[in-house]
Design a protein around this motif. Sequence first.
Motif, PDB file in Angstrom:
ATOM      1  N   LYS A  32       0.827  -1.217   0.000  1.00 33.81           N
ATOM      2  CA  LYS A  32       0.000   0.000   0.000  1.00 33.81           C
ATOM      3  C   LYS A  32       0.857   1.261   0.000  1.00 33.81           C
ATOM      4  O   LYS A  32       0.546   2.229  -0.703  1.00 33.81           O
ATOM      5  N   ALA A  33       1.941   1.249   0.780  1.00 36.20           N
ATOM      6  CA  ALA A  33       2.805   2.424   0.833  1.00 36.20           C
ATOM      7  C   ALA A  33       3.462   2.685  -0.514  1.00 36.20           C
ATOM      8  O   ALA A  33       3.551   3.831  -0.977  1.00 36.20           O
ATOM      9  N   ALA A  34       3.931   1.622  -1.179  1.00 39.05           N
ATOM     10  CA  ALA A  34       4.575   1.799  -2.487  1.00 39.05           C
ATOM     11  C   ALA A  34       3.569   2.238  -3.541  1.00 39.05           C
ATOM     12  O   ALA A  34       3.856   3.109  -4.375  1.00 39.05           O
ATOM     13  N   SER A  35       2.379   1.654  -3.515  1.00 35.13           N
ATOM     14  CA  SER A  35       1.368   2.014  -4.509  1.00 35.13           C
ATOM     15  C   SER A  35       0.932   3.468  -4.348  1.00 35.13           C
ATOM     16  O   SER A  35       0.739   4.183  -5.340  1.00 35.13           O
ATOM     17  N   ARG A  36       0.784   3.930  -3.094  1.00 36.12           N
ATOM     18  CA  ARG A  36       0.396   5.326  -2.868  1.00 36.12           C
ATOM     19  C   ARG A  36       1.432   6.298  -3.413  1.00 36.12           C
ATOM     20  O   ARG A  36       1.103   7.447  -3.729  1.00 36.12           O
ATOM     21  N   ARG A  37       2.676   5.849  -3.514  1.00 35.37           N
ATOM     22  CA  ARG A  37       3.740   6.714  -4.028  1.00 35.37           C
ATOM     23  C   ARG A  37       3.941   6.559  -5.534  1.00 35.37           C
ATOM     24  O   ARG A  37       4.925   7.043  -6.078  1.00 35.37           O
ATOM     25  N   GLY A  38       3.024   5.857  -6.186  1.00 36.10           N
ATOM     26  CA  GLY A  38       3.065   5.758  -7.639  1.00 36.10           C
ATOM     27  C   GLY A  38       3.814   4.572  -8.189  1.00 36.10           C
ATOM     28  O   GLY A  38       3.985   4.476  -9.422  1.00 36.10           O
ATOM     29  N   ALA A  39       4.263   3.664  -7.342  1.00 38.25           N
ATOM     30  CA  ALA A  39       5.012   2.497  -7.821  1.00 38.25           C
ATOM     31  C   ALA A  39       4.068   1.446  -8.403  1.00 38.25           C
ATOM     32  O   ALA A  39       2.910   1.337  -8.002  1.00 38.25           O
ATOM     33  N   LYS A  40       4.579   0.680  -9.329  1.00 39.43           N
ATOM     34  CA  LYS A  40       3.847  -0.461  -9.889  1.00 39.43           C
ATOM     35  C   LYS A  40       4.161  -1.671  -9.006  1.00 39.43           C
ATOM     36  O   LYS A  40       5.317  -2.087  -8.904  1.00 39.43           O
ATOM     37  N   VAL A  41       3.117  -2.232  -8.359  1.00 30.23           N
ATOM     38  CA  VAL A  41       3.314  -3.212  -7.289  1.00 30.23           C
ATOM     39  C   VAL A  41       2.580  -4.504  -7.604  1.00 30.23           C
ATOM     40  O   VAL A  41       1.416  -4.494  -8.037  1.00 30.23           O
ATOM     41  N   ALA A  42       3.253  -5.624  -7.347  1.00 37.06           N
ATOM     42  CA  ALA A  42       2.625  -6.945  -7.381  1.00 37.06           C
ATOM     43  C   ALA A  42       2.704  -7.551  -5.987  1.00 37.06           C
ATOM     44  O   ALA A  42       3.741  -7.471  -5.320  1.00 37.06           O
ATOM     45  N   LEU A  43       1.600  -8.140  -5.537  1.00 34.96           N
ATOM     46  CA  LEU A  43       1.526  -8.786  -4.224  1.00 34.96           C
ATOM     47  C   LEU A  43       1.097 -10.229  -4.436  1.00 34.96           C
ATOM     48  O   LEU A  43       0.027 -10.496  -5.002  1.00 34.96           O
ATOM     49  N   ILE A  44       1.930 -11.166  -3.970  1.00 38.31           N
ATOM     50  CA  ILE A  44       1.665 -12.585  -4.177  1.00 38.31           C
ATOM     51  C   ILE A  44       1.372 -13.245  -2.833  1.00 38.31           C
ATOM     52  O   ILE A  44       2.137 -13.085  -1.874  1.00 38.31           O
TER      53      ILE A  44
END
Length: 485
Positions: A32-44
């Motif tokens: 969530k923290a990375a996504s809020r900062r605009g990063a493209k995130v994958a969670l497995i």
Amino acid sequence: MTTAQSCRNPDPRGPYHLLIVGAGPAGLLAAKAASRRGAKVALIESNLLGGTCLNKGCIPSKTLIRTSRLYREMRDAEHFGGRPPGGIAVDFPVVMERVRRIRARLGEGDSAERLTAMGIDVHFGEARFAGPDSVTVGAKVLRFRKALVATGARPVRPPIPGLEEAGYMTYENVFDLSECPKRLLVIGGGPVGCELAQAFARLGSRVTLVQDDPMFLGHEERDAAQLLSDALARDGIEIHLDTQTTRVNMVGKDKVAELANDDTKRTVAVDSILVGVGTVPNVERLDLEAAGVAYDQTAGIPVDDFLRTSNPRIFAAGDVCAGNKFPHIESAAGRIVVANALFLGRQRLSAEAIPWCTFTDPEIAHVGMYVTQARQKNIPIKTLTVLMHEVDRAITDGEEDGFVKLHVREGSGKILGATVVASHAGDLINEISLAMSAGLDLRALARVNQPYPTQSQAIKMAAAAYVGSRRRSIGTWLMTKWLSR
């Protein structure tokens, strides 16, 4: 509750700025923290979103503990000028239904739908590293620039002869119970064992608690552990310290455990056995070798103070590598990983003032150094102690067991650590943790205005005692200098 069976995995959008394996506290916070900062995130995630904390640990256990405390309070009503309700009976199926209801409610906050709406690609399945910058989930390959391994841990299965055949519970399945065990053996005197032993005793089980060390909570201060031992005994728990469980046999429908303490041997017959003797990290089947990540089957993944593994692209956090396995430590680690992995941060886990708490009654909370640690580092240390029976609100609440200990650097007032034993120690420790994080000393704590009466007065009393002793010392020195003229 979102599972692999209820979702279809998205197509990979790699390379991901941050790929996370494991959706427990560390993984969720980092995603969530990375996504809020605009990063493209994958969670497995291979099982349930929320990890052990939500599904098998903190949330269900604290829900059960609160209900067990209610039953204890009803039985003790006359101590507060009331009359115990007639015929107090525990409706255990209703108790466990409340556990499941609260777990489901809190799980809604981190559902796959909500995470996807935040822009996070949620993949369910078993993750395997295919190289230093790629992971496979089923037939799909996900590439990444940086990755975080946060796969958590699982309960240790002790090699006690006959235990597997007799059957036993761990924190993974104890909350699936629909009937309260009449006789319960708890093996292990750490936080899990002590918390659940007390909860089940208050809900009506006849509990026997076996600990192979001479005291409970081996990392805590001895007087804190002794107060806990006394409290467990008052709840009717049969305690065997410095005792080994050497064998379990089935005798009819009974599980009969053989216990040994030096030359003394005895047996105890129970209906159920709960084992809480620690955890081992989940590092198998990740193919970490393919990513160049060093690991150990017992200790987990070694990381530096910035939470980097032997592969500089890959970080690790939480129970898979940490010594202190608490969800708030995992959350702090997740935040540190996002800063260091994506934004060239240099945040260190050792710089965090991280408290922890064992949620027995009374609770035991700690932050910072112990006295023994300070002495090992040759740090001059002074301890200020206030007993809870000296605190007005603790007296009115009938919660006089315990103390507040503040450890400070001798001569400076700098807070090095603290131990709190009290009914609400987990809340009280927060004020001390904040002071340590902000670099405030005891003089600052002594100046804090607090509502009266509150149990947190104990902290101010300890701080005021230190400031008062310093003023007296300086005053005596000034008077001596004046009189010697």
